[in-house]
Design an enzyme around this catalytic site. Structure first.
Site: not given
Ligand code: MN
Length: 411
Positions: A124, A129, A138, A249, A345
């Site tokens: 991540y 992103h 959030r 996912k 991403t």
């Molecule tokens: Mn991903």
């Protein structure tokens, strides 16, 4: 860079130049899958070249349905093999010149998953992103969680559902909590998304208990592929607290068929973003560890032309692959040849470089108009998503081809 000239015809816009020579697994006419190297619009049948006695590696390593055994020979061997092939495709007096049977046209071949993937981890690592998602899911004021700049955040994904480019994907079904509802419902995802990512393939085993130092990490990375981490945002939003991504996912991820080696990408290394606050010593690295790889995503409804919905770049990554692999193993977790680790991403600073529909449509509030006049906030049934990537410097191009996938209606 030294200019190289091959006697194979390579179109000027080809990703598969003499500088690239990526590895993949192909088959023709119902024959068993085997290893190939892409050059221009062709595939070099490496086993056939080995049978001619022109390579140091036995043909048996290439007459297999995955690259795992070949990769496990180690970089010293695999790098030399790639350079030997390069020389055979450059030499004006190459013995391959009168052996057209060692080439197969890519359009006449079927591509397969290049490796048997034992484990898959998704990171991540794009700050843009993570910030965008934090704002939407959030708190717009505190988008990044306190750990984000200290840890390359990741989760263990599912290897079984990683598929080769071109494999159609059925829209996943699952539990979602509709807006303003008090109980969840079961339905096909209404917020199906792509994630523009790159994945790397682990090239060396480690022992349980061993850790990979950050300055040795490149020795453990065989090569890279394009990676579309399909995501169902409505399922994800309901399930992800407290343990993170699960069924939103793991229904599918798609990868491109050609594994571009880190050696082929070496000329395209660039400096990464500066990391403030300073990271812990085990994550501190020196030199250029990011890669300048242009990325784009096309969205194509059935019967229409594709619209480019994102142009991004792998160089934006806050955490690099060396840091990811180092962090992954710092606790003694072992890795194996063929494991896939994806970047997360890859989004840039401005809207045109966002790497998911979640960000591009800002959680569905800003529809995108496609070539056929229809609009999208997420992916519709029968849409095809196509991702492409290439590096270019001083007129020299090294690319990945594409990873594509069509979304079929829920089963
Ligand atoms: Mn991903």
């Amino acid at each position: 860079m030294t200019k190289l000239q091959t006697w194979v015809e390579v179109p000027s816009t080809s990703d598969f130049t003499i500088y690239n020579l990526p590895f993949g697994i192909f088959s023709t006419d119902g024959n068993s899958p085997k290893a190939g190297i892409a050059i221009g619009e062709q595939i070099l049948d490496v086993a056939a070249v080995a049978h001619l006695g022109l390579l140091d590696v036995s043909a048996t390593y290439f007459e297999q349905s995955t690259l795992n055994a070949f990769i496990a020979l180690g970089k010293k061997t695999t790098n030399k093999l790639r350079l030997d092939v390069q020389q055979l495709l450059i030499d004006a007096s190459s013995p391959l010149k009168d052996k057209p049977e060692v080439f197969v046209l890519q359009r006449e071949a079927t591509m397969h998953l290049p490796v048997q993937i034992g484990d898959y981890t998704d990171f991540y690592s794009s700050i843009e992103h993570a910030t965008n998602v934090g704002k939407m899911f959030r708190d717009p004021k505190n988008a990044l969680l306190p750990n984000w700049k200290h840890i390359p955040v990741g989760y263990h994904g599912r290897a079984s559902s990683i598929v080769i480019s071109g494999t159609p994907i059925h829209r996943p079904k699952g539990q979602v909590m509709p807006k303003d509802a008090t109980t969840p419902i079961f339905r096909p995802s209404a917020r199906l998304d792509f994630e523009l990512e790159m994945g790397f393939i682990v090239g060396n085993n480690t022992d349980l208990g061993a850790s990979i130092p950050v300055d040795k990490a490149d020795d453990y990375i065989f090569g890279l592929v394009l990676f579309n981490d399909w995501s169902a945002r409505d399922i994800q939003k309901w399930e992800y607290v407290p343990l993170g991504p699960f069924l939103g996912k793991n229904f599918a991820s798609s990868i491109s068929p050609w594994v571009v080696t880190v050696e082929a990408l070496e000329p395209f290394k660039v400096k990464g973003p500066s990391q403030e606050p300073k990271v812990l010593p085990y994550l501190q690295y020196s030199g250029e560890r990011n890669y300048d790889i242009h990325l784009e995503v096309g969205l194509m409804p059935e019967g229409s032309d594709e619209e480019i919905v994102s142009k991004s770049n792998f160089k934006y990554m806050y955490w690099n692959m060396a840091q990811q692999l180092t962090h992954h193993t710092v606790n003694g977790c072992n890795v194996n040849v063929g494991d896939v680790m994806a970047s997360g991403t890859i989004s840039g600073k401005d809207e045109s470089s966002y790497g998911s529909m979640l960000e591009i449509s800002w959680a569905g509030s800003k529809p995108v108009t496609l070539k056929d006049g229809t609009t999208r906030t997420f992916i519709s049934d029968n849409d095809t998503v196509i991702m492409r990537g290439f590096a270019e410097k001083e007129g020299i191009r090294v690319g990945f081809g594409e990873v594509s996938g069509k979304i079929l209606p829920a089963k």
